[in-house]
Design a protein around this motif. Structure first.
Motif, PDB file in Angstrom:
ATOM      1  N   MET A 118       0.649  -1.138  -0.016  1.00  0.00           N
ATOM      2  CA  MET A 118       0.555   0.134   0.173  1.00  0.00           C
ATOM      3  C   MET A 118       0.856   1.487   0.084  1.00  0.00           C
ATOM      4  O   MET A 118       1.843   1.301   0.905  1.00  0.00           O
ATOM      5  CB  MET A 118      -0.990   0.339   1.614  1.00  0.00           C
ATOM      6  N   LEU A 119       1.131   2.394  -0.598  1.00  0.00           N
ATOM      7  CA  LEU A 119       1.435   3.567  -0.639  1.00  0.00           C
ATOM      8  C   LEU A 119       0.505   4.592  -0.618  1.00  0.00           C
ATOM      9  O   LEU A 119      -0.711   5.186  -1.203  1.00  0.00           O
ATOM     10  CB  LEU A 119       1.813   3.503  -2.359  1.00  0.00           C
ATOM     11  N   TYR A 120       0.847   5.112  -0.139  1.00  0.00           N
ATOM     12  CA  TYR A 120       0.170   6.526   0.642  1.00  0.00           C
ATOM     13  C   TYR A 120       1.528   7.504   0.610  1.00  0.00           C
ATOM     14  O   TYR A 120       2.400   7.675   0.892  1.00  0.00           O
ATOM     15  CB  TYR A 120      -0.585   6.619   2.188  1.00  0.00           C
ATOM     16  N   ASP A 121       0.805   9.131   0.051  1.00  0.00           N
ATOM     17  CA  ASP A 121       1.854  10.176   0.294  1.00  0.00           C
ATOM     18  C   ASP A 121       1.931  10.006   1.781  1.00  0.00           C
ATOM     19  O   ASP A 121       3.371  11.185   2.549  1.00  0.00           O
ATOM     20  CB  ASP A 121       1.181  11.648  -0.200  1.00  0.00           C
ATOM     21  N   VAL A 122       1.094  10.800   2.378  1.00  0.00           N
ATOM     22  CA  VAL A 122       0.775  10.664   4.251  1.00  0.00           C
ATOM     23  C   VAL A 122       0.492   9.405   4.664  1.00  0.00           C
ATOM     24  O   VAL A 122      -0.983   9.359   4.641  1.00  0.00           O
ATOM     25  CB  VAL A 122       0.702  12.127   4.404  1.00  0.00           C
ATOM     26  N   ILE A 123       1.041   8.831   5.376  1.00  0.00           N
ATOM     27  CA  ILE A 123       0.602   8.254   6.583  1.00  0.00           C
ATOM     28  C   ILE A 123       0.391   9.017   7.791  1.00  0.00           C
ATOM     29  O   ILE A 123       1.144   9.402   8.208  1.00  0.00           O
ATOM     30  CB  ILE A 123       1.242   6.917   7.221  1.00  0.00           C
ATOM     31  N   VAL A 124      -0.703   8.807   8.541  1.00  0.00           N
ATOM     32  CA  VAL A 124      -1.188   9.139  10.835  1.00  0.00           C
ATOM     33  C   VAL A 124      -1.381   8.005  11.102  1.00  0.00           C
ATOM     34  O   VAL A 124      -1.397   7.290  10.725  1.00  0.00           O
ATOM     35  CB  VAL A 124      -1.912  10.437   9.838  1.00  0.00           C
ATOM     36  N   VAL A 125      -0.467   7.983  11.869  1.00  0.00           N
ATOM     37  CA  VAL A 125      -0.375   7.097  12.941  1.00  0.00           C
ATOM     38  C   VAL A 125      -1.157   7.508  14.496  1.00  0.00           C
ATOM     39  O   VAL A 125      -0.692   7.967  15.560  1.00  0.00           O
ATOM     40  CB  VAL A 125       0.049   5.511  13.588  1.00  0.00           C
ATOM     41  N   GLY A 126      -2.607   7.043  15.120  1.00  0.00           N
ATOM     42  CA  GLY A 126      -3.212   7.370  15.741  1.00  0.00           C
ATOM     43  C   GLY A 126      -4.178   8.393  15.631  1.00  0.00           C
ATOM     44  O   GLY A 126      -4.389   9.107  14.576  1.00  0.00           O
ATOM     45  N   SER A 127      -5.627   8.006  16.283  1.00  0.00           N
ATOM     46  CA  SER A 127      -6.588   8.500  16.431  1.00  0.00           C
ATOM     47  C   SER A 127      -6.732   9.918  17.286  1.00  0.00           C
ATOM     48  O   SER A 127      -8.776   9.728  16.907  1.00  0.00           O
ATOM     49  CB  SER A 127      -7.647   7.409  15.289  1.00  0.00           C
ATOM     50  N   GLY A 128      -6.551  10.216  18.368  1.00  0.00           N
ATOM     51  CA  GLY A 128      -6.639  11.166  18.813  1.00  0.00           C
ATOM     52  C   GLY A 128      -7.257  12.948  18.323  1.00  0.00           C
ATOM     53  O   GLY A 128      -7.280  12.356  16.819  1.00  0.00           O
TER      54      GLY A 128
END
Length: 552
Positions: free
Chosen positions: A1-11
């Motif tokens: 899977m390729l993403y420009d931006v990955i964010v880890v955390g849903s707060g």
């Protein structure tokens, strides 16, 4: 899977980062360890600080000064100033998204007092502010097309030739290790107060995963010794009774009905006053009885519900027994004001980050503001970096290594009970690295952590099923907890003074000459950790020079 931006955390910080990265027109993924609405942000109750045009007798300068004083001279003034001056825009933006803050009769946003503040500047939604903000931001992320992956656990940072290439992830539905590639990464996975199991307002999921991963990636952690204890939690469970209660006028009393402290002083001082009163043989309570049913039902409904469900107490007519519990961690992954870190294109925000705004002690109401403000900054900066960046290859030797690690936990023979070990760690930390600590108690804590590290190799799954194996996740979290606990206690041993929430019986005074600087911890070869003390600007000049020439 390729993403420009990955964010880890849903707060709040992760949701804000994902939202702003998506608004830059990029392909964005949001990774959540479990249910996206179960973050610490969702249980933050009291409110979010901001100086508004309608705020009476208050200014941004007052807010800045209160924050710096509460931080006990360890905050980064430039970061505090930026956050405070951006607060009103954050509130306006949240309102535009649909957040229904409580309002006064004239329609203006209502604000309540919080500990350590010189004015009523905390905006709120009854005593469920964090939940309302989280739900609104989550809905907005879904509406604007952020791809959300619940029940995916981050295991490590993937690099290629020292450049960010992506992350390794455990997919909970089948315990399979996969890799996501990205051009930029935002870590917003929360703090580590949950390692004080049995003595924390946090869930066990607040195990410091992001910090342990960062440390293994040779990134710096800062000010790990500063763990804030919330002064008002249920005596038997550690469940949070929000500072909103004291903001609305609840008293702290003992069994004689005597008020023995200032309820609206900073949390570090209030927690110490309560513990000292308990050590003198007293029981400590929150007294709501004088507030009346109408005010409690309107502004403190969650407090009444938690008291009934958690302690069998009706606060309308009864005193509520309380005690301090580990609540929030000021230390975290070292970052600059733009949320950048030691790895290019990797940004951090929220409680897992050391942003520089809380210093040695956080003021209530500033954490939600920090999460929103720096989450937005992280999203903007990550998008900017991704537009200039490129994908780098994933080294699948790392994926294979993580897969073998997971297989060992799943297939090995279990020799110990994970829940017992977690409780023992929490009890030991509360006793030896709690509200009060000294060299001997911290040395005892460190010795016990090292003992548990040796024992943890014998932690394997009794349940061998691969689908949603809760035991597997608990073992991974616990091993991360031990890494973080070691860094915290070593930092506390190194800081031979008392400052903010870090109070040492053997060094009861502040040492401005030697310790008005940040504690920095790095991982060197193997598992060896090195402690140093650095000023706010000492590590930033080379980055500024590089940025200057890169933007020209």
């Amino acid at each position: 899977m390729l993403y420009d931006v990955i964010v880890v955390g849903s707060g709040i910080s992760g949701l804000y980062a994902a939202l702003y990265a998506k608004r830059a027109g990029l392909h964005v993924a949001l990774i959540c360890k479990s249910n996206p609405l179960r973050s610490n942000s969702a249980v933050a109750s009291g409110g979010i600080n901001a100086v508004l045009k309608t705020t009476a007798d208050d200014t941004c300068d007052h807010h800045i000064q209160d924050t710096l004083e509460g931080a006990d001279k360890l905050a980064r003034p430039s970061a505090v100033s930026a956050m405070v001056k951006g607060a009103e825009e954050i509130i306006d933006e949240l309102i535009a998204m649909g957040v229904a803050f409580d309002c006064r009769d004239n329609g203006e946003v209502a604000q309540r007092p919080f500990g350590g503040t010189s004015a009523k500047r905390t905006c709120y939604i009854a005593d469920k502010t964090g939940s309302a903000l989280t739900q609104t931001l989550f809905t907005q992320c879904r509406k604007e097309g952020v791809e959300i992956f619940p029940n995916y656990v981050m295991l490590g940072i993937a690099t290629f030739n020292e450049k960010l290439s992506g992350i390794t992830i455990l997919r909970r539905k089948d315990s399979h290790v996969i890799a996501f590639a990205c051009k930029s990464l935002v870590l917003a996975g929360g703090g580590f107060a949950g390692i004080y199991r049995g003595h924390s307002t946090n869930s066990q999921e607040s195990s410091g995963d992001m910090l342990a991963i960062a440390l293994r990636a040779k990134m710096r952690l800062a000010n790990m010794e500063f763990v804030q204890f919330h002064p008002t939690t249920l005596l038997n469970s550690g469940a949070l009774i929000s500072e909103a209660a004291r903001g609305e006028g609840a008293y702290i009393v003992d069994e004689n009905g005597e008020r023995f402290t200032d309820e609206l002083q900073t949390r570090d001082k209030l927690s110490r006053d309560i513990v000292l009163h308990q050590l003198a043989g007293h029981t400590v309570y929150l007294d709501f009885r004088h507030l009346g049913e109408e005010l409690i039902n309107k502004k403190l409904p969650s407090a009444r519900k938690h008291a009934l469900n958690g302690a069998g107490i009706d606060i309308l007519t009864e005193l509520l027994p309380i005690t301090p519990s580990a609540h929030y961690t000021m230390g975290g992954i070292w970052s600059r004001n733009d949320t950048s870190t030691d790895i290019d294109n990797l940004f951090v925000c929220g409680e897992c980050a050391y942003s520089g705004v809380h210093g040695a002690n956080r003021l209530g109401g500033n954490s939600l503001l920090e999460a929103a403000y720096f989450g937005r900054v992280a999203g903007i900066e990550a998008a900017r970096a991704a537009k200039k960046g490129e994908f780098h290859p994933i080294d699948y030797a790392l994926v294979d290594k993580e897969s073998r690690y997971v297989e060992m936990i799943l297939e090995g023979e279990s020799r110990f009970n994970i829940n017992t070990m977690r409780r023992n760690l929490g009890n030991n930390l509360y006793k030896n690295a709690g509200v009060f600590r000294n060299h001997d108690s911290l040395a005892n804590a460190l010795e016990y952590i090292h003992y548990l590290m040796k024992m943890s190799s014998g932690l394997c799954c009794v349940n061998k099923e691969r689908s949603d194996n809760v035991e597997l996740i608990s073992i991974i979290e616990f091993r991360n907890s031990l890494t973080v606990a070691e860094a915290m206690v070593m930092s506390a041993l190194a800081r031979e003074e008392s400052r903010g929430v870090h109070y040492r019986d053997d060094f009861p005074e502040k040492d401005e000459k030697n310790y008005q600087v940040d504690t920095i911890i790095r991982r060197l070869a193997g598992t060896f950790l090195r402690i140093s003390f650095e000023g706010h600007l000492s590590s930033d000049w080379w980055h500024r020079i590089r940025q200057f020439f890169h933007t020209r």
